[in-house]
Motif scaffolding. Structure first.
Motif, PDB file in Angstrom:
ATOM      1  N   VAL A  53      -4.797  -3.801  -1.249  1.00 54.19           N
ATOM      2  CA  VAL A  53      -3.782  -3.042  -1.976  1.00 54.19           C
ATOM      3  C   VAL A  53      -4.403  -2.287  -3.155  1.00 54.19           C
ATOM      4  N   ALA A  87      -6.284   0.922  -2.170  1.00 55.24           N
ATOM      5  CA  ALA A  87      -5.574   1.956  -1.407  1.00 55.24           C
ATOM      6  C   ALA A  87      -5.422   3.261  -2.179  1.00 55.24           C
ATOM      7  N   VAL A 143       0.828  -1.203   0.000  1.00 61.98           N
ATOM      8  CA  VAL A 143       0.000   0.000   0.000  1.00 61.98           C
ATOM      9  C   VAL A 143       0.861   1.252   0.000  1.00 61.98           C
TER      10      VAL A 143
END
Length: 333
Positions: A128, A131, A92
Motif C-alpha cells: 500500500v 502504490a 491502494v
C-alpha cells in the motif's frame, strides 16, 4: 523518504465526517468543520480515519470527503487521507485517488478483523505504501483492528524502513510500549502518540516524538498552544496547557481510547453539538447520544474544562437541529 522530508508535527484532529439526521453526507457541514480547524490553528488534519467513520461510507463518499478536504485546506495545513481497507488492493485504490486529489499523505491501519501476523502486516504496508509517491503514515490501532504492531519485536523498525513511510501514529493504549516505538524509530520517522500530558511533555523534550492526532479536535484550544509551547521548548507554558487538556480528555476518554459516557464517536459528536461545532450525526451501526443525563454529563466535562457550550441541550437531545456551522469553542480562564 525520511522524517525530514515532511514537516508533520503538533496537534492534528482526526476529523469526524458530518452526516445529516437521515444519514446523508453533509458536505456543507464538512466544509464548515474544515474551516473551523484552520481558524483554530491546528497543525494538520487526518480525514477518513476511524473517527471519520470510514467503515460506514461508500467508496464514492470516501473519495468525496477526501476531495473536499484537499479543496478546503490545501496549502494551509497538511491533509492526510485514511485509506484503511480489508485488502491491500482496496487500500491502494484509495491511496491512488488521494494522490490524484492532491493530498499531502495517506494513512492506514493493518487490515481490520483478520488478525494479521507480523509478516502479513509488513507485506500489506509494503504494497500500500509503495502504490503512490505520497508520504505514508502507519497507524497502529489495536483497539480498532485487533492487531498491535508494537507487540511484534522489530516490526515498527521494519515498517519505518519502507521507502515511503515517514510517520507512525501509535495508538496502542500501552504507554510504555508507545515509548518503545519512539525510541526505536523516531530518528527515522515522525511519531504521533499520547503526549498531551506532563509525562508526554517529558518524552517530547527528552526522548522524542512529534505530535498527537486526536479524535475530533475538541481539545484544540488547549492542544494547539501546548504544541506551540513545546516547539519553543517552553516547558512551563506547555505544562499549563497539558493540565487543562487533561481535564477534558480525562473526563471523556479512557486510557484504552474507549469513551467514558458513550461510544467514542457518538460521544464526540454530542460534545461538538454542545459546542456549536459542525460534527453532524453518526451513522449506523453507531447510535446517537440521546439520553439527557448522558448529554448533561458530557456538558459538565466541557464546562469543567472551561469550554463554552453554545446550543441548548434540548436541541442536542433531539439530534434534529443542526449546530451552527461556524461555531467554535471559547475557552474560559
Amino acid at each position: 523518504m525520511h522524517r525530514d522530508d515532511v514537516s508533520w508535527s503538533g496537534y492534528w484532529p482526526a476529523a469526524p465526517t458530518p452526516f445529516t439526521a437521515d444519514g446523508a453526507l453533509d458536505e456543507d457541514a464538512w466544509r464548515a468543520l474544515l474551516r473551523l480547524y484552520h481558524r483554530q490553528g491546528v497543525h494538520g488534519v487526518l480525514v477518513n480515519g476511524s473517527t471519520g467513520e470510514w467503515f460506514s461510507q461508500s467508496p464514492a463518499e470516501r473519495r468525496r470527503v477526501a476531495e473536499i478536504a484537499v479543496q478546503e485546506l490545501s496549502g494551509r495545513v497538511p491533509v492526510v487521507v485514511g485509506v484503511t481497507a480489508y485488502t491491500p488492493a482496496e487500500a491502494v485504490e484509495f491511496a491512488r485517488h488521494a494522490a490524484g486529489a492532491g493530498a499531502d499523505g495517506v494513512l492506514a491501519t493493518p487490515p481490520p478483523y483478520v488478525h494479521p501476523g507480523a509478516e502479513e502486516i509488513h507485506a500489506f504496508y509494503a504494497e500500500v505504501s509503495g502504490a503512490t509517491d505520497l508520504p505514508f503514515m502507519v497507524y497502529n490501532w489495536p483497539r480498532g483492528v485487533a492487531a498491535d504492531i508494537s507487540a511484534h519485536p522489530g516490526l515498527a523498525r521494519r515498517l519505518a524502513d519502507l521507502p515511503q513511510v515517514v510517520a507512525i501514529k501509535d495508538s496502542t493504549g500501552d504507554w510504555p510500549r508507545m515509548l518503545d516505538t519512539v525510541e526505536a524509530v523516531s530518528d527515522r520517522v515522525r511519531v504521533f502518540g499520547s503526549f498531551l500530558h506532563r509525562r508526554g511533555l517529558a518524552a517530547l523534550l527528552e526522548l522524542g516524538g512529534d505530535g498527537n492526532i486526536d479524535g475530533g479536535g475538541v481539545g484544540a484550544p488547549f492542544a494547539v498552544p501546548y504544541y506551540e509551547a513545546v516547539a519553543r521548548r517552553d516547558a512551563a507554558t506547555a505544562r499549563t496547557w497539558a493540565d487543562r487538556y487533561a481535564v477534558l480528555s480525562g473526563g471523556l476518554i479512557r486510557p484504552d481510547y474507549s469513551g467514558i459516557h458513550a461510544s467514542p464517536i457518538p460521544q464526540l459528536k454530542a460534545a461538538m453539538a454542545l459546542l456549536g461545532q459542525p460534527g453532524g450525526h453518526v451513522r449506523p451501526p453507531l447510535l446517537p447520544v440521546t439520553d439527557a443525563g448522558t448529554i448533561q454529563a458530557i456538558g459538565d466535562v466541557l464546562a469543567r474544562a472551561g469550554l463554552t457550550a453554545a446550543p441548548a441541550t434540548e436541541q442536542v437531545t433531539e439530534q434534529a437541529a443542526e449546530p451552527a456551522t461556524d461555531g467554535r469553542a471559547e475557552v474560559r480562564a
